[in-house]
Every structure is written in C-alpha cells, then in structure tokens.
Design an enzyme around this catalytic site. Structure first.
Site, PDB file in Angstrom:
ATOM      1  N   ALA A   1       0.838  -1.193   0.000  1.00 27.20           N
ATOM      2  CA  ALA A   1       0.000   0.000   0.000  1.00 27.20           C
ATOM      3  C   ALA A   1       0.879   1.253   0.000  1.00 27.20           C
ATOM      4  CB  ALA A   1      -0.896  -0.005   1.233  1.00 27.20           C
TER       5      ALA A   1
ATOM      6  N   GLY B   1       0.792  -5.041   1.133  1.00 27.01           N
ATOM      7  CA  GLY B   1      -0.286  -5.153   0.159  1.00 27.01           C
ATOM      8  C   GLY B   1       0.171  -5.817  -1.133  1.00 27.01           C
TER       9      GLY B   1
ATOM     10  N   GLU C   1      -0.151  -9.368  -0.373  1.00 24.50           N
ATOM     11  CA  GLU C   1      -1.590  -9.643  -0.241  1.00 24.50           C
ATOM     12  C   GLU C   1      -2.252  -9.726  -1.610  1.00 24.50           C
ATOM     13  OE1 GLU C   1      -2.036  -6.362   2.784  1.00 24.50           O
ATOM     14  OE2 GLU C   1      -3.297  -7.893   3.731  1.00 24.50           O
TER      15      GLU C   1
ATOM     16  N   GLU D   1       3.836  -4.964   7.627  1.00 19.97           N
ATOM     17  CA  GLU D   1       2.947  -3.904   8.135  1.00 19.97           C
ATOM     18  C   GLU D   1       3.140  -3.629   9.615  1.00 19.97           C
ATOM     19  OE1 GLU D   1       2.085  -6.197   5.957  1.00 19.97           O
ATOM     20  OE2 GLU D   1       0.538  -5.478   4.570  1.00 19.97           O
TER      21      GLU D   1
HETATM   22  C1  TC6 Z   1       0.613  -2.143   3.432  1.00 19.16           C
HETATM   23  O1  TC6 Z   1       0.937  -2.670   2.404  1.00 19.16           O
HETATM   24  C2  TC6 Z   1      -0.714  -2.291   4.039  1.00 19.16           C
HETATM   25  C3  TC6 Z   1      -1.682  -2.989   3.429  1.00 19.16           C
HETATM   26  C4  TC6 Z   1      -3.028  -3.044   3.968  1.00 19.16           C
HETATM   27  C5  TC6 Z   1      -3.892  -2.015   3.351  1.00 19.16           C
HETATM   28  C6  TC6 Z   1      -5.323  -2.096   3.711  1.00 19.16           C
HETATM   29  N1  TC6 Z   1       4.490   3.515   0.090  1.00 19.16           N
HETATM   30  O2  TC6 Z   1      13.034   2.345   0.532  1.00 19.16           O
HETATM   31  P1  TC6 Z   1      13.450   2.935  -0.744  1.00 19.16           P
HETATM   32  C7  TC6 Z   1       9.160   5.108  -1.287  1.00 19.16           C
HETATM   33  S1  TC6 Z   1       1.669  -1.140   4.265  1.00 19.16           S
HETATM   34  C8  TC6 Z   1       4.910   4.734  -0.256  1.00 19.16           C
HETATM   35  O3  TC6 Z   1      14.437   4.036  -0.715  1.00 19.16           O
HETATM   36  P2  TC6 Z   1      14.775   0.502  -1.513  1.00 19.16           P
HETATM   37  C9  TC6 Z   1      10.273   5.522  -0.344  1.00 19.16           C
HETATM   38  O4  TC6 Z   1       9.800   6.427   0.599  1.00 19.16           O
HETATM   39  C10 TC6 Z   1       3.161  -1.166   3.311  1.00 19.16           C
HETATM   40  N2  TC6 Z   1       6.186   5.008  -0.581  1.00 19.16           N
HETATM   41  O5  TC6 Z   1      13.938   1.811  -1.779  1.00 19.16           O
HETATM   42  C11 TC6 Z   1      11.285   6.117  -1.284  1.00 19.16           C
HETATM   43  O6  TC6 Z   1      10.856   7.416  -1.596  1.00 19.16           O
HETATM   44  P3  TC6 Z   1      11.913   8.600  -1.800  1.00 19.16           P
HETATM   45  C12 TC6 Z   1       3.922  -2.400   3.563  1.00 19.16           C
HETATM   46  C13 TC6 Z   1       7.066   4.018  -0.538  1.00 19.16           C
HETATM   47  O7  TC6 Z   1      15.048  -0.094  -2.829  1.00 19.16           O
HETATM   48  C14 TC6 Z   1      11.116   5.280  -2.543  1.00 19.16           C
HETATM   49  O8  TC6 Z   1       9.819   4.694  -2.479  1.00 19.16           O
HETATM   50  N3  TC6 Z   1       5.165  -2.332   2.842  1.00 19.16           N
HETATM   51  C15 TC6 Z   1       6.692   2.727  -0.169  1.00 19.16           C
HETATM   52  O9  TC6 Z   1      15.912   0.816  -0.594  1.00 19.16           O
HETATM   53  C16 TC6 Z   1      12.139   4.181  -2.666  1.00 19.16           C
HETATM   54  O10 TC6 Z   1      12.122   3.422  -1.468  1.00 19.16           O
HETATM   55  C17 TC6 Z   1       6.300  -1.929   3.405  1.00 19.16           C
HETATM   56  O11 TC6 Z   1       6.365  -1.634   4.567  1.00 19.16           O
HETATM   57  C18 TC6 Z   1       5.334   2.480   0.144  1.00 19.16           C
HETATM   58  N4  TC6 Z   1       4.893   1.272   0.476  1.00 19.16           N
HETATM   59  O12 TC6 Z   1      13.808  -0.446  -0.695  1.00 19.16           O
HETATM   60  C19 TC6 Z   1       7.493  -1.866   2.501  1.00 19.16           C
HETATM   61  N5  TC6 Z   1       7.791   1.930  -0.191  1.00 19.16           N
HETATM   62  O13 TC6 Z   1      12.743   8.170  -2.956  1.00 19.16           O
HETATM   63  C20 TC6 Z   1       8.045  -0.479   2.503  1.00 19.16           C
HETATM   64  C21 TC6 Z   1       8.803   2.708  -0.585  1.00 19.16           C
HETATM   65  O14 TC6 Z   1      11.064   9.787  -2.072  1.00 19.16           O
HETATM   66  N6  TC6 Z   1       9.140  -0.306   1.580  1.00 19.16           N
HETATM   67  N7  TC6 Z   1       8.379   3.975  -0.795  1.00 19.16           N
HETATM   68  O15 TC6 Z   1      12.696   8.693  -0.516  1.00 19.16           O
HETATM   69  C22 TC6 Z   1      10.357  -0.836   1.788  1.00 19.16           C
HETATM   70  O16 TC6 Z   1      10.621  -1.529   2.743  1.00 19.16           O
HETATM   71  C23 TC6 Z   1      11.435  -0.498   0.796  1.00 19.16           C
HETATM   72  O17 TC6 Z   1      11.003   0.629   0.072  1.00 19.16           O
HETATM   73  C24 TC6 Z   1      11.770  -1.616  -0.218  1.00 19.16           C
HETATM   74  C25 TC6 Z   1      12.709  -1.037  -1.302  1.00 19.16           C
HETATM   75  C26 TC6 Z   1      12.454  -2.756   0.514  1.00 19.16           C
HETATM   76  C27 TC6 Z   1      10.538  -2.109  -0.902  1.00 19.16           C
END
Ligand code: TC6
Length: 694
Positions: A68, A107, A110, A130
């Site tokens: 998400a 997500g 999911e 999450e």
């Molecule tokens: C969920 O899914 C809930 C579901 C239920 C719903 C009902 N959203 O980390 P990086 C941005 S909750 C928005 O530098 P990497 C990040 O801020 C989600 N933005 O890359 C950055 O922006 P910037 C569960 C996001 O290669 C850019 O993308 N998922 C999101 O070092 C690049 O990111 C997580 O918790 C996002 N979901 O790592 C996973 N993700 O360039 C969260 C990233 O402006 N993400 N951005 O600074 C991660 O853990 C890491 O991004 C990665 C990639 C491992 C996917």
C-alpha cells in the site's frame, strides 16, 4: 479487447490466450489509488475479453510491489480500497497468476495471495512488514496467509514482519513455482498456459481450511507465541492485533475473519503509534537527504579502511567494514592491546557462528580481511581512516597531525569522538576539508546509528562519502553539526542532569529508571550508567567525592562490571536496588542542602524528557541538525527511543508544544534556567505549530 486506457499505470499485453498486466507506478509500485484503479480497469477489461483465458500480474521496474502507499494512510480514501480490489481479483472467472520479482511486501504480497497462483524468481523477497508501520496486513493478509502456511508460520511472518526469500516461501507452499531469474514473464505466461491447458480449477486461498485446523486444535500455540515474544513486542499495539487476527482466521468463516481484520486495521491506522511508525519510515529516508549535498555528489572510492584503536569501539567499528567485505587495517600502540582487540573480534564472530547466524567459513573470510599493525605509517594506503582512541583532545590532536603526514592525498580522516570539537581536530591538519566526524554508537557492530559530524571546512564529497559508506555497512547515518555531544549525547546530558537532581530530591534511582522504562526506552539513566561503567572519565585523584557517582566509585561500586553501581548485581547480572546507594544519595543531598520531597511519575517523565525536547529545539535553532525528524532518527537508532512514540520531537508534538512550554516555564521558576524554553519552542507554541511544521 478493450482499448488501453490512457495514462493507466497498468499496461496490458496479450500473449496468446494470456493477458499480461504490468504494474508500472513509481519506484516501488506502491498501491496508491491510481494504481489500484489501474489494476481494476485492466483486470476487468481482460476478464471481459473472451479471447483471454488467463491473466498474469507482473511488476515493471525493480519489483512486483512494496505494498500500500504508506503516504495515503490517515487520509480520506479515494477510489476502490485494496481489500475490495483483491476480493474482486480473487473472484475472477479466469485464473490469475502473480509473477514476482524484487519485492512483494505488505499489500504487494496480499495482492499475490488473492491471485490463484504465484510464481517468483529465486532472488525475490516476500513478506508482510505492516507490523513495523504499526498496522496489520489489512487487505486479507492475516486471513489468507495462515490458510497457506498454517497459523504457526503465519505468526512468525506477520508478527515478525521480516521478509523471506522466494525459495523459503516456495518451501512453505506460498510460491507455487520458482522461475529462472531472467525469464520470469515468459515462465509465468507458460505457467498460465499450462493452467488453461490442464483445465486446472480456480483455487482460491479463501476456500482452503486444512492448515488452519491446527489453530483450533491447539489454541495454546497463540498463548505460547505471545509469551515468547512479550519482550520484543512490549509497548506495541500492532503485534497483539496481528495475533488476534490470525486467531480469528482459525476460528471464523473467511468473510467474518476479513471483517474482523478490517476493524482491527482501522483501529490501528487511526492511532498514534501507527502515525509515529509511518513518520519514522519516511524520516529515515529523509535523513539521507542533505540540501546542499545533492544525491549525485560523487563519492570518493573506499577500498581500504584504517581504524586507530583496537578497544571496544575500534573493534566494533572494524567489524562493520569487515562484514561488508571491506579490508581493514587496525592500529594499536601496544602488542598486548592489539592482540586483545583481535581476540575480541574473533570471539564475536565465533559466537555469531555458534548461534547459526554466520557460516563458520565466513568467520575466517572476515578475519582474513583484517590486518593489524603497531605502526601508524601502515595507514598510508587507506582511503578512510577512523580514529577511535580515548576521549582526550590532546591525544586526538597528536594523531591527526601525524595522519596529515602519513595519509595519502584524498584520504578521509574521521574521528569517532562522541563530544569533542571536530574543527579543533581538523585544524591540526593541512587538509581540514578531508576531516569529518563519524560517531558510532556502542556496541558499534550492532547499533544502527551513525552521527556524521560536519566540520566547518568539511568538503561536500567527504560528507557524501561518509553517508554512503555508512549506509553500505548497514548504518543509518544522520548528518549533525559540531557542538558538545552533537545531537544524541547533547540531549542525553539534559536527561542525566535532571535524573541526578531528582535522586537528590528523594526520588529513588529505581523509580526514575522504572518511569523511563515504562515509557518504552530499553533502560533508564541509572541502569544505563551501571552498564556503561560509572568510572568513565572518573579518577580518584581529580574527583573530590562531591557527587553520588564519586562516592559510588570510591567504594568500588563502578557499575555492572564490579558487581555493584547504583544497583547491586548478582552473578547473573540481575539488578536489585541498593541500600548503600540510597544512603550515599541521602548523604550527598544533606551536604548540598537539597530539600527532600516526593515526585509523581508524571513529574519524573516531564523533568527528564522535556529538557531533552527543549535541547532538541536549540539544536535546530543553531542549525546543528537539518530537521526535527533527524533528531528523532538519532534517538530511535542510537538510544532505543520507542519507535511507536516517533522520537522525542514527534512525541513533543503529540503532547502539544503549548503544554511542554507551560511545564518548562513552571520548572524554570522552581529550578532555574536549565529549563529556560528555547526561542523556537516559544515561537512554535505561540503559532499553534509543531516541529512537524518546520
Ligand atoms: C501495506 O501494504 C498495508 C496494506 C493493507 C492495506 C489495507 N508507500 O526504501 P526505498 C518510497 S503497508 C509509499 O528508498 P529501496 C520511499 O519512501 C506497506 N512510498 O527503496 C522512497 O521514496 P523517496 C507495507 C514508498 O530499494 C522510494 O519509495 N510495505 C513505499 O531501498 C524508494 O524506497 C512496506 O512496509 C510504500 N509502500 O527499498 C514496505 N515503499 O525516494 C516499505 C517505498 O522519495 N518499503 N516507498 O525517498 C520498503 O521496505 C522499501 O522501500 C523496499 C525497497 C524494501 C521495498
């Protein structure tokens, strides 16, 4: 087939009877409203097309999807929700195959779980992180995952939050087939064609009930899991909600389970903990950005690192680089100290290997990257030299003037000092632009914070290099300015001063520690002092038995290492409050004429934490930190500030700055200018703003 929708972040291509839907949105395919709508549109078109017999969902770019869009939480929802979209996909009349590379997180996973089949390349990572954002997998993840892997594994994956590799996921049945690294798309299409040809049924995870039977038959597994993880999850709301949802998955019909999950999700996502944890996610990434040092500033190559000092810090610092495959030359003045340092490093690695967290052969590989010497001259080949000797300005100045003669041109000269003036150190060289602070936190091979200290003359590419190499070795670097104690220890000193004053007034050290611990920090100030050793910087000759610490040290109560400090310790280092300490405190209080009184827990909290916030505001005023969130990242990663409270500055905003200000003024009236509110705090409070608005 329906016309391709313009600007749809999902493109559709046909390969025979298979429609391939490619997600193409931003760097990580975050499932924001645009991408959700795009998937729906493309999916409905494919489903309606009679020529299409199966659908493949694949990510364009670096990954399938990071889940998400975190920045959308807490805002009004627009368009179809993710749970509704996924229910729609699951109900498809045609088989849907998820083709995963890079990451399928939150997500993202999911979404894959709502598909009928999943294929992935071996390097892919899947997970439901999450919980780390203070929420739960609210798009069916808590209901679908246990149906695939069973409740026990689901608890580990969902409450642990760490991603798993595709091979392990395939072993659990979460991935149906692994595809070659370089031909995921073709493999997924072939997989879909096989599904069509064999007339395989539309298997829906929602209909699978065999694995969740375990949760009903041995309900004790949930209680056992709660107990095992109580320490790790202390203070957090999301882990318990995750567990409750997995229990519900085992107990309730699928749709009721989904409704339960939805309600729990809504509670969490609108709470303060999740707001704090989402803030920290972005704050951590913000900290990497330095306004006047653009991302594309070329960094200097670092092929070999020199470390001066083989004590606890020097050894820990070296390990970071060895772990990342970077050769290190470590220097000491005496053979004995050097051997002791090398032995500690080896023992650390061997212990990690014994715990199964490092392959035995890697112990040798890492030790093989380490050279040791008694000659500073041997550092001539190093690209980065980190001094980690005793905190004595005289010694540091001497070392840096020698390094100036020894180091090759362009080498970065860093000090690991935790308090001292980097500019004064840099002034000992003819190359102050190459000098910087790299302040690691103890234990340096474990703690993730790295304060990168920018001196007045430090060159931009030196800053860029220090930040980059910090990240490379797994740290979270935060840029700070030169001041006594930089960001972390400067604020810590405020807390310590007030904690010391409180005990003289009659609050016990154990009560101060309890309040701080219950707030969520790993330990209070006195437990921390005992752990670090009370005699750091203390000597019988120069300290004149004036403070509680002096008297404790004089009695050889120097902390855990001597079996006693503020607390008494048994052979297993279990602490108990000490009568001796209480007597010493009473004596010092009497000598200083301190009036003894009671304090509530709330006062203890305010007196120890509000001055920290105030100091943080001064740090911002003076430009010693770039942004308030950088201060929060320092405290979360260097001192264990509870992430669900978002760091001291975020926390102050949640308390309300007018309230913090009012209490600081009240304490100032009673205790003097140590509590004098900073101009920034005054201004923000007057304007009805918070640190978040800076
Ligand atoms: C969920 O899914 C809930 C579901 C239920 C719903 C009902 N959203 O980390 P990086 C941005 S909750 C928005 O530098 P990497 C990040 O801020 C989600 N933005 O890359 C950055 O922006 P910037 C569960 C996001 O290669 C850019 O993308 N998922 C999101 O070092 C690049 O990111 C997580 O918790 C996002 N979901 O790592 C996973 N993700 O360039 C969260 C990233 O402006 N993400 N951005 O600074 C991660 O853990 C890491 O991004 C990665 C990639 C491992 C996917």
């Amino acid at each position: 087939m329906a016309q391709e929708v313009k600007d749809n972040p999902v493109s559709t291509a046909r390969e025979g009877a298979v429609a391939v839907l490619t997600l193409q949105s931003g760097p990580v395919n975050a499932l924001g409203s645009g991408l959700r709508q795009g998937i729906l549109t493309a999916f409905e078109a494919a489903e309606a097309d009679p020529a299409v017999k199966a659908i493949v969902l694949i990510g364009g770019g670096r990954m399938f999807s990071a889940g998400a869009d975190i920045s959308e939480f807490g805002k009004p929802q627009s368009g179809i929700s993710l749970p509704d979209l996924l229910n729609r996909v699951e109900a498809s009349t045609k088989p849907v195959v998820a083709a995963i590379h890079g990451n399928a997180l939150g997500g993202g996973l999911e979404t894959a779980l709502a598909c009928h089949y999943r294929v992935a390349v071996p390097s892919a990572k899947v997970g439901l992180p999450e919980v780390k954002l203070g929420i739960l997998p609210g798009a069916g993840g808590t209901q679908r995952l246990p149906r695939v892997v069973g409740p026990r594994k689901a608890l580990e994956v969902i409450v642990g939050g760490s991603p798993i590799g595709a091979k392990a996921a395939a072993g659990m049945g979460l991935i149906d087939e692994l595809a070659p690294e370089d031909s995921l798309r073709a493999h997924a299409v072939a997989f879909a064609e096989r599904v069509i040809a064999e007339g395989r049924p539309l298997t829906k995870i929602r209909d699978r009930n065999d694995k969740i039977a375990e949760g009903r038959e041995s309900p004790g597994l949930f209680a056992a899991f709660r107990e095992e993880n109580a320490r790790k999850t202390r203070g957090f709301e999301a882990p318990e909600a995750c567990i409750a949802c997995i229990e519900a998955a085992c107990r309730l019909p699928f749709d009721e389970g989904l409704a339960f999950e939805r309600a729990e999700f809504q509670k969490l996502v609108s709470g303060t903990q999740s707001a704090a944890q989402r803030y920290v996610f972005f704050a951590e990434r913000q900290a990497a950005k330095i306004p006047d040092v653009p991302d594309d500033t070329p960094a200097r190559p670092i092929a070999r690192v020199g470390v001066i000092g083989a004590g606890t810090m020097g050894g820990g610092i070296s390990m970071n680089f060895l772990n990342a495959g970077i050769p290190v030359t470590i220097v000491e003045t005496k053979r004995e100290a050097l051997d002791r340092g090398l032995k500690t490093i080896r023992t650390n690695y061997e212990n990690t290997a014994k715990k199964g967290r490092l392959r035995p052969e890697d112990v040798e590989t890492r030790m093989g990257l380490l050279s040791d010497t008694l000659e500073l001259e041997k550092l001539a080949e190093c690209d980065l030299i980190i001094e980690a000797v005793f905190e004595d300005m005289g010694i540091k100045k001497e070392i840096f003037s020698k390094l100036d003669r020894i180091a090759k041109p362009g080498a970065i000269l860093a000090s690991n000092t935790s308090y001292l003036d980097i500019d004064a150190i840099a002034a000992m060289t003819n190359r102050p632009a190459d000098v910087i602070g790299m302040h690691f936190f103890s234990p340096a091979n474990v703690m993730r914070l790295l304060e990168v200290v920018r001196g007045e003359k430090t060159a931009k590419d030196v800053i860029a290099t220090a930040m980059q190499i910090g990240r490379k070795v797994g740290k979270i670097p935060v840029l700070v300015g030169v001041c006594h104690g930089f960001v972390g220890n400067r604020m810590l000193a405020e807390r310590q001063r007030e904690a010391n004053r409180l005990i003289l007034e009659g609050v016990t050290p154990w009560d101060v520690d309890r309040v701080i611990y219950e707030f969520g920090l790993p330990m209070g100030p006195f437990t921390m002092s005992d752990l670090a050793g009370l005699d750091i910087g203390w000597s019988r000759e120069t300290n004149k038995s004036e403070s509680v610490r002096d008297l404790l040290c004089e009695q050889d109560r120097r902390g855990q290492k001597t079996g006693a400090g503020f607390y008494d310790y048994d052979a297993r280092r279990k602490a108990t409050p000490s009568k001796v300490t209480e007597e010493i405190i009473a004596k010092v209080a009497e000598r200083q004429g301190v009036k003894r009184r009671d304090a509530t827990d709330q006062e203890i909290l305010e007196r120890t934490l509000y001055p920290m916030v105030n100091e943080g505001a001064k740090i911002l005023e003076e430009g010693k930190a770039i942004r308030a969130s950088d201060i929060d990242i320092v405290w979360i990663n260097g001192y264990g500030w509870p992430v669900y409270r978002g760091g001291p500055m975020f926390w102050a905003d949640t308390v309300g700055l007018p309230k913090v200000l009012e209490r600081l003024r009240a304490y100032q009236a009673e205790y003097g200018d140590a509590f004098k509110p900073s101009a920034l705090l005054e201004r923000l409070a007057a304007e009805g703003k918070g640190f978040k608005d800076l």
